[in-house]
Enzyme design. Sequence first.
Site, short mmCIF file in Angstrom:
data_model
loop_
_atom_site.label_atom_id
_atom_site.label_comp_id
_atom_site.label_asym_id
_atom_site.label_seq_id
_atom_site.Cartn_x
_atom_site.Cartn_y
_atom_site.Cartn_z
N LEU A 114 10.70 -20.64 -4.97
CA LEU A 114 9.80 -19.70 -4.30
C LEU A 114 8.41 -19.76 -4.93
CD1 LEU A 114 9.24 -17.09 -2.49
CD2 LEU A 114 9.95 -15.76 -4.49
N ASP B 188 0.83 -1.21 0.00
CA ASP B 188 0.00 0.00 0.00
C ASP B 188 0.86 1.26 0.00
OD1 ASP B 188 -2.43 1.31 -0.01
OD2 ASP B 188 -2.58 1.37 2.18
N HIS C 24 2.13 3.69 -8.97
CA HIS C 24 1.94 2.27 -9.29
C HIS C 24 3.14 1.74 -10.08
CE1 HIS C 24 -1.95 2.33 -7.50
NE2 HIS C 24 -2.49 3.14 -8.40
C1 IPE Z 1 -5.35 -2.73 -0.10
O1 IPE Z 1 -5.05 -1.39 -0.23
C2 IPE Z 1 -5.31 -3.39 -1.43
C3 IPE Z 1 -3.98 -3.52 -2.06
C4 IPE Z 1 -2.86 -3.11 -1.55
C5 IPE Z 1 -3.99 -4.17 -3.33
P1 IPE Z 1 -6.21 -0.30 -0.32
O2 IPE Z 1 -5.54 1.01 -0.47
O3 IPE Z 1 -7.19 -0.67 -1.38
O4 IPE Z 1 -6.91 -0.45 1.09
P2 IPE Z 1 -7.82 0.59 1.91
O5 IPE Z 1 -8.87 1.09 0.97
O6 IPE Z 1 -6.92 1.69 2.35
O7 IPE Z 1 -8.34 -0.22 3.05
C1 IPE Z 2 -1.75 0.23 -3.32
O1 IPE Z 2 -1.49 1.58 -3.31
C2 IPE Z 2 -1.94 -0.31 -4.71
C3 IPE Z 2 -3.31 -0.74 -5.00
C4 IPE Z 2 -4.32 -0.71 -4.17
C5 IPE Z 2 -3.52 -1.29 -6.32
P1 IPE Z 2 -2.68 2.63 -3.28
O2 IPE Z 2 -3.07 2.95 -4.69
O3 IPE Z 2 -3.80 2.18 -2.42
O4 IPE Z 2 -1.96 3.86 -2.64
P2 IPE Z 2 -2.56 4.87 -1.58
O5 IPE Z 2 -3.01 4.08 -0.41
O6 IPE Z 2 -3.71 5.58 -2.24
O7 IPE Z 2 -1.42 5.76 -1.26
MG MG Z 3 -4.16 2.40 -0.43
#
Ligand code: IPE
Ligand code: IPE
Ligand code: MG
Length: 242
Positions: free
Chosen positions: A124, A13, A30
Site C-alpha cells: 500500500l 474532517d 485530533h
Molecule cells: C481540510 O479541512 C483540511 C484537512 C482535513 C487537513 P478544513 O477543516 O481545514 O477545511 P475547511 O476550512 O472547512 O474548508
Molecule cells: C480536521 O478536523 C483536521 C485538520 C484540519 C487538521 P478539523 O480540525 O478541521 O475539525 P472541524 O472541522 O473543526 O470539526
Molecule cells: Mg474542519
Amino acid sequence: MTHDGLHVAIIMDGNGRWATRRGLPRAAGHRAGVASIRRIVDRALDHGIARLTLYAFSSDNWRRPTAEVQGIFWLLRAFLRLETNRLRQRGVRLQAIGRRDRLAPVVGDAIEKAELLTAAGDCLDLCVAIDYSSRETIARAAARMALSADETMCQPVLSQRLMGDNSDVDLLIRTGGEKRLSDFLLWESAYAELYFTDCMWPDFDEAEFDAALEEFYSRDRRFGGLSVTARCSSIDAFDRCP
Ligand code: IPE
Ligand code: IPE
Ligand code: MG
C-alpha cells in the site's frame, strides 16, 4: 470485489466538532482522529487498495491558533514514532506530499525517517498531505515548466511534472459533513467519484469505509464517454439511421 490499482483519498474532517460536542478540547478530537487513521490504513491493506492519500494538514491550517497547530504536529510525530515499524512490517510505503520548508526540523526529520524505513513497502502506498495546497503545487509545477526551455506547456507534460508516479484519484471521501475540496488534489481528482459523509473523522470506522467503497462501485464512471448500455443503444440508433 477487486480493488486493483484503486486510489482512495480522504479529507479527514470533523475532529474539532467531534470533541466540542463531547465537551472536550479540540485536541482530544485530533487525538481520536489518529485512531481512525490506524483503522483505515489497516482496512485499506485488507482490501488490497493500492494508494491511500490522507489530508492531514492543509497550508491554510497555519491560520489556526499556534497551540492547536503544535498539537497536530506533536500527534503526527507520535504517530510516526509509534507506527512506522508496524507500517513497514505490513508492506506500507509512506510518503508525504506538501511543503517541507515550513515544518519544524524535528517534524521534517521524522517524516524523512519514516519514508526511508518504509521505502520497500509494496502492498500500500500511504501518502500523507502535510502543509499541502493543491493550487500551490500546480502553480509551482507550472512555474518550473515555464523555466525549462525544452518543455512544451501542455497538459500531459504538466500532469507528469505534477504527479510523477502518482495516480489519479478514483474515490475522494470527505468526512465531517462539509461538501468542498478545501484545496486538496484538485488536478488528480478531475474524474474522482466524490463521497461526502456527515460522519466525523474520529467516528469513521471500517463499516463507514466499506460503505464508501460500496457506493463507489455502484457508480457509473463514464469519463466523458458512455456507459455500456448507452453505448449499445447509441450504436443501434446510428445503425438504424437512414
Ligand atoms: C481540510 O479541512 C483540511 C484537512 C482535513 C487537513 P478544513 O477543516 O481545514 O477545511 P475547511 O476550512 O472547512 O474548508
Ligand atoms: C480536521 O478536523 C483536521 C485538520 C484540519 C487538521 P478539523 O480540525 O478541521 O475539525 P472541524 O472541522 O473543526 O470539526
Ligand atoms: Mg474542519
